[in-house]
Design a protein around this motif. Structure first.
Motif, short mmCIF file in Angstrom:
data_model
loop_
_atom_site.label_atom_id
_atom_site.label_comp_id
_atom_site.label_asym_id
_atom_site.label_seq_id
_atom_site.Cartn_x
_atom_site.Cartn_y
_atom_site.Cartn_z
N LEU A 154 -69.14 -57.70 -20.92
CA LEU A 154 -69.62 -57.55 -21.91
C LEU A 154 -69.19 -58.18 -22.90
CD1 LEU A 154 -72.48 -54.53 -22.34
CD2 LEU A 154 -73.57 -56.79 -21.39
N VAL A 155 -67.71 -57.60 -22.90
CA VAL A 155 -66.82 -58.81 -24.41
C VAL A 155 -66.89 -59.63 -23.92
CG1 VAL A 155 -64.41 -57.88 -24.64
CG2 VAL A 155 -66.03 -55.60 -24.17
N SER A 156 -66.72 -59.91 -22.82
CA SER A 156 -66.77 -61.22 -22.78
C SER A 156 -67.94 -62.08 -22.97
CB SER A 156 -67.11 -61.83 -21.10
OG SER A 156 -66.18 -63.22 -20.70
N LEU A 157 -69.01 -61.19 -23.23
CA LEU A 157 -69.67 -62.65 -23.42
C LEU A 157 -69.97 -62.41 -25.01
CD1 LEU A 157 -72.77 -63.67 -23.22
CD2 LEU A 157 -74.09 -61.33 -23.03
N LEU A 182 -68.97 -41.00 -27.80
CA LEU A 182 -70.04 -41.37 -27.85
C LEU A 182 -70.27 -41.94 -29.05
CD1 LEU A 182 -72.89 -40.39 -26.44
CD2 LEU A 182 -72.93 -38.39 -27.72
N GLN A 183 -69.97 -41.33 -30.11
CA GLN A 183 -70.17 -41.94 -31.96
C GLN A 183 -69.27 -43.13 -32.48
OE1 GLN A 183 -72.89 -41.52 -32.94
NE2 GLN A 183 -73.54 -40.22 -32.00
N TRP A 184 -67.80 -42.51 -31.72
CA TRP A 184 -66.79 -42.68 -31.88
C TRP A 184 -66.09 -43.62 -31.12
CZ3 TRP A 184 -67.35 -37.97 -33.74
CH2 TRP A 184 -67.93 -38.12 -35.14
N ALA A 185 -66.23 -44.67 -30.64
CA ALA A 185 -65.27 -45.77 -29.90
C ALA A 185 -65.26 -47.07 -29.69
CB ALA A 185 -65.88 -45.62 -28.98
N THR A 186 -64.26 -48.06 -29.31
CA THR A 186 -64.29 -49.57 -29.92
C THR A 186 -64.13 -49.60 -28.25
OG1 THR A 186 -61.56 -49.48 -29.40
CG2 THR A 186 -63.09 -49.36 -31.39
N PRO A 187 -64.71 -50.91 -27.81
CA PRO A 187 -64.84 -51.08 -26.31
C PRO A 187 -63.06 -50.75 -25.61
CG PRO A 187 -65.01 -53.15 -27.26
CD PRO A 187 -65.12 -52.15 -28.26
N GLN A 188 -62.32 -51.32 -26.68
CA GLN A 188 -60.95 -51.02 -25.41
C GLN A 188 -60.68 -50.29 -26.01
OE1 GLN A 188 -57.36 -51.80 -28.68
NE2 GLN A 188 -56.62 -53.07 -27.08
N TYR A 224 -63.75 -62.52 -31.54
CA TYR A 224 -62.79 -62.53 -30.27
C TYR A 224 -61.79 -61.21 -30.51
CZ TYR A 224 -63.59 -67.64 -30.13
OH TYR A 224 -64.52 -68.99 -30.17
N LEU A 225 -63.04 -60.22 -31.53
CA LEU A 225 -61.64 -59.53 -31.72
C LEU A 225 -62.85 -58.30 -31.54
CD1 LEU A 225 -60.32 -60.21 -35.01
CD2 LEU A 225 -58.84 -60.44 -33.47
N ILE A 226 -63.53 -58.20 -30.40
CA ILE A 226 -64.36 -57.59 -29.83
C ILE A 226 -64.39 -55.95 -29.55
CG2 ILE A 226 -65.01 -58.65 -27.81
CD1 ILE A 226 -67.62 -57.00 -30.43
N THR A 280 -61.45 -54.37 -30.58
CA THR A 280 -61.20 -53.23 -31.25
C THR A 280 -62.19 -53.78 -32.23
OG1 THR A 280 -60.23 -54.84 -33.08
CG2 THR A 280 -58.58 -54.03 -31.19
N GLU A 281 -63.76 -53.78 -32.53
CA GLU A 281 -64.74 -53.44 -32.98
C GLU A 281 -64.63 -52.40 -32.69
OE1 GLU A 281 -66.76 -56.92 -34.11
OE2 GLU A 281 -64.93 -58.18 -34.37
N PRO A 282 -65.64 -51.89 -33.59
CA PRO A 282 -67.24 -50.92 -32.87
C PRO A 282 -67.70 -50.93 -31.33
CG PRO A 282 -66.86 -50.47 -35.26
CD PRO A 282 -66.09 -51.71 -35.06
N ILE A 283 -67.96 -49.91 -31.18
CA ILE A 283 -68.56 -50.87 -29.86
C ILE A 283 -70.38 -51.27 -29.94
CG2 ILE A 283 -69.16 -48.03 -28.61
CD1 ILE A 283 -68.82 -49.10 -25.88
N ARG A 284 -70.58 -50.44 -30.62
CA ARG A 284 -71.92 -50.37 -31.16
C ARG A 284 -72.30 -51.94 -31.63
NH1 ARG A 284 -70.30 -48.14 -36.34
NH2 ARG A 284 -70.08 -49.64 -38.49
N GLU A 285 -70.61 -52.81 -31.39
CA GLU A 285 -71.37 -54.23 -31.30
C GLU A 285 -71.56 -55.20 -30.69
OE1 GLU A 285 -71.86 -55.79 -34.50
OE2 GLU A 285 -70.84 -54.41 -35.99
N LEU A 286 -71.56 -54.66 -29.58
CA LEU A 286 -71.75 -55.30 -27.57
C LEU A 286 -72.79 -55.53 -27.69
CD1 LEU A 286 -69.19 -52.99 -25.56
CD2 LEU A 286 -68.78 -55.40 -26.49
N PRO A 287 -73.41 -56.73 -27.23
CA PRO A 287 -74.69 -57.35 -26.50
C PRO A 287 -74.93 -56.49 -25.24
CG PRO A 287 -73.19 -59.08 -26.60
CD PRO A 287 -72.37 -57.89 -26.78
N TRP A 288 -75.57 -56.85 -24.77
CA TRP A 288 -76.74 -56.59 -23.54
C TRP A 288 -77.01 -58.41 -22.84
CZ3 TRP A 288 -75.59 -52.60 -20.57
CH2 TRP A 288 -76.51 -53.51 -18.88
N PHE A 289 -76.73 -58.06 -21.59
CA PHE A 289 -76.93 -59.36 -20.91
C PHE A 289 -78.52 -60.22 -21.66
CE2 PHE A 289 -74.84 -56.37 -17.66
CZ PHE A 289 -73.70 -57.45 -18.05
N GLY A 290 -77.44 -61.63 -22.28
CA GLY A 290 -79.29 -62.43 -22.63
C GLY A 290 -79.57 -61.72 -24.17
#
Length: 238
Positions: A146-149, A62-68, A156-158, A160-170
């Protein structure tokens, strides 16, 4: 993490935690009735482990995760809930619970348990197991999209980055669209009016430059959407 992505992820986590809690409670009731006996022993132990593992994993990610890490967790937990749904279907089958009134089944020791109550509880576990499996599949597909977006925006290193860096669509990637990887407006090249470029507010998605033009993204210093400017390649200093 944009606000919308954060809200959707939190809603997903709440649903999974509550559903796992329901299954864990029913499994604990089975353990009280059947363990350490032999009737439904293996299924009861399995039904205790899977929701417990799910709750523990989600409290960590919930608090500590990466997309991977989240993708791996979603895949493994999805497979486990698929097994839970298949096993519960095998145990209860097409049995109609309403015809089991007054019937009993062997429990631990020399005791018996209400067959109708057991049937209804198994149906609930079966329903939640299949629902959780479907939700995990959907969440994994959305996460990959979302990772592809984010990678389309140069992250390109998303994975392994914190998941909070992910965007939503658009939306653009970055923690509430304030990522330190967005260039500072003071270092951006602003084309002169004579360069023939034109700017427009960013509306989401990946802009495509016209032939012979280049795209310049200018962040909004007030926190609004950035401005996308197309300028001729000949007007950009080497």
């Amino acid at each position: 993490m944009t606000v919308r992505f954060g809200n959707h992820r939190l809603a997903f986590y709440i649903f999974v935690l509550l559903s796992s809690g329901v299954v864990l409670g029913l499994a604990a009731n089975f353990a009280n009735e059947f363990l350490p006996g032999h009737n439904n022993k293996d299924f009861t132990i399995f039904a205790l482990i899977i929701p417990s593992l799910t709750i523990f994993t989600f409290l960590l990610t919930l608090q500590w995760a990466t997309p991977q890490i989240e993708a791996i967790a979603l895949f493994i937990l999805g497979v486990l809930w698929l097994a839970m749904g298949a096993w519960s279907t095998d145990v209860i089958g097409p049995q109609q619970c309403d015809v089991l009134g007054g019937h009993t089944i062997p429990a631990k020791g020399n005791n018996t348990a209400n067959a109708q109550a057991f049937c209804y509880e198994m149906k609930v576990i079966q329903a939640f197991s299949w629902a959780l499996f479907c939700v995990f599949v959907i969440a994994l597909v959305v996460l990959i999209q979302l990772v592809s977006l984010a990678q389309q925006f140069g992250r390109y290193l998303i994975w392994t980055e914190p998941i909070r860096e992910l965007p939503w669509f658009g939306e653009m990637p970055g923690y509430y669209n304030t990522s330190s990887r967005v260039p500072n407006s003071a270092n951006m090249y602003y084309p002169p009016p004579s360069a023939g470029g034109y700017g427009y507010p960013y509306q989401g998605g990946m802009p495509m430059p016209q032939p012979g033009n280049s795209i310049i993204i200018q962040p909004n210093p007030n926190g609004g959407p950035p401005t996308i400017t197309q300028v001729p390649l000949s007007s950009i200093p080497a």
